[in-house]
Design a protein around this motif. Structure first.
Motif, mmCIF file in Angstrom:
data_model
loop_
_atom_site.group_PDB
_atom_site.id
_atom_site.type_symbol
_atom_site.label_atom_id
_atom_site.label_comp_id
_atom_site.label_asym_id
_atom_site.label_seq_id
_atom_site.Cartn_x
_atom_site.Cartn_y
_atom_site.Cartn_z
ATOM 1 N N LEU A 91 0.827 -1.208 0.000
ATOM 2 C CA LEU A 91 0.000 0.000 0.000
ATOM 3 C C LEU A 91 0.859 1.254 0.000
ATOM 4 N N SER A 92 1.927 1.251 0.782
ATOM 5 C CA SER A 92 2.764 2.440 0.930
ATOM 6 C C SER A 92 4.205 2.012 1.157
ATOM 7 N N LEU A 142 -1.992 -4.038 2.497
ATOM 8 C CA LEU A 142 -3.451 -4.107 2.532
ATOM 9 C C LEU A 142 -3.858 -5.549 2.260
ATOM 10 N N ILE A 143 -4.825 -6.049 3.020
ATOM 11 C CA ILE A 143 -5.412 -7.351 2.737
ATOM 12 C C ILE A 143 -6.929 -7.211 2.796
ATOM 13 N N THR A 173 -5.741 -2.363 6.578
ATOM 14 C CA THR A 173 -4.441 -1.777 6.289
ATOM 15 C C THR A 173 -3.563 -2.061 7.499
ATOM 16 N N ALA A 174 -2.277 -2.272 7.244
ATOM 17 C CA ALA A 174 -1.387 -2.668 8.327
ATOM 18 C C ALA A 174 0.011 -2.109 8.106
#
Length: 169
Positions: free
Chosen positions: A44-45, A52-53, A132-133
């Protein structure tokens, strides 16, 4: 072919034509390590490192992991097909997953890549939840990934220029 109405059966078939790697998401559930196969995963970043999952609303993961909780993501290698099936709803009676901790997150030993992450947000997404993690630790090893395409497992093969020719004329 153009389709005017998107039928779930057709949508599923078409989405299967997007080749993906195979991951197992690992987490703690009622004091035991558990996992689920997922291909709805992406970076994601880069700054800060985030992933993201997406998981089904009814998944055990959704009931077990909330913002602030640690979980693991293991990228499977081509010889981990049995693990994918095991965590994908077809348990293998003779398969005992080899969990280990990476930081606070359970991951699968022997995977191509292991990520320890911490959930920071959960969003509704139809019949799925989008997590998001923040990535907190990474371990990687050499090997080739297990791939999934059009409903079956695939392997990555290198092109050998000595055995191929192209007609450019």
């Amino acid at each position: 072919m153009q389709i005017k109405e998107v039928e779930p059966r057709i949508f599923r078939r078409v989405m299967g034509k997007f080749a993906t790697g195979v991951t197992v998401i690992t987490f703690s559930h009622e004091g035991q390590f558990s996992g689920m196969t997922a291909n709805a995963f992406m970076s994601l970043s880069m700054d800060p490192p985030m992933v993201l999952i997406a998981v089904r609303n009814q998944a055990r993961f959704a009931a077990s992991v909330k913002p602030g909780d640690a979980f693991g993501i293991s990228f499977l290698r081509e010889d981990n097909e049995a693990l994918s099936s095991h965590f994908g709803g077809r348990p293998q009676a003779d398969l005992e997953p080899d969990y280990r901790l990476l930081g606070e997150a359970p991951v699968l030993a022997g995977a191509l890549v292991q990520l320890a992450v911490r959930a920071n947000a959960v969003h509704a997404g139809g019949d799925h939840l989008i997590y998001t993690a923040d990535v907190q630790a990474i371990e990687e090893s050499d090997g080739r990934p297990l791939l999934f395409y059009s409903g079956s497992y695939k392997q990555l093969h290198a092109l050998d220029p000595a055995t191929c020719w192209f007609d450019l004329g």
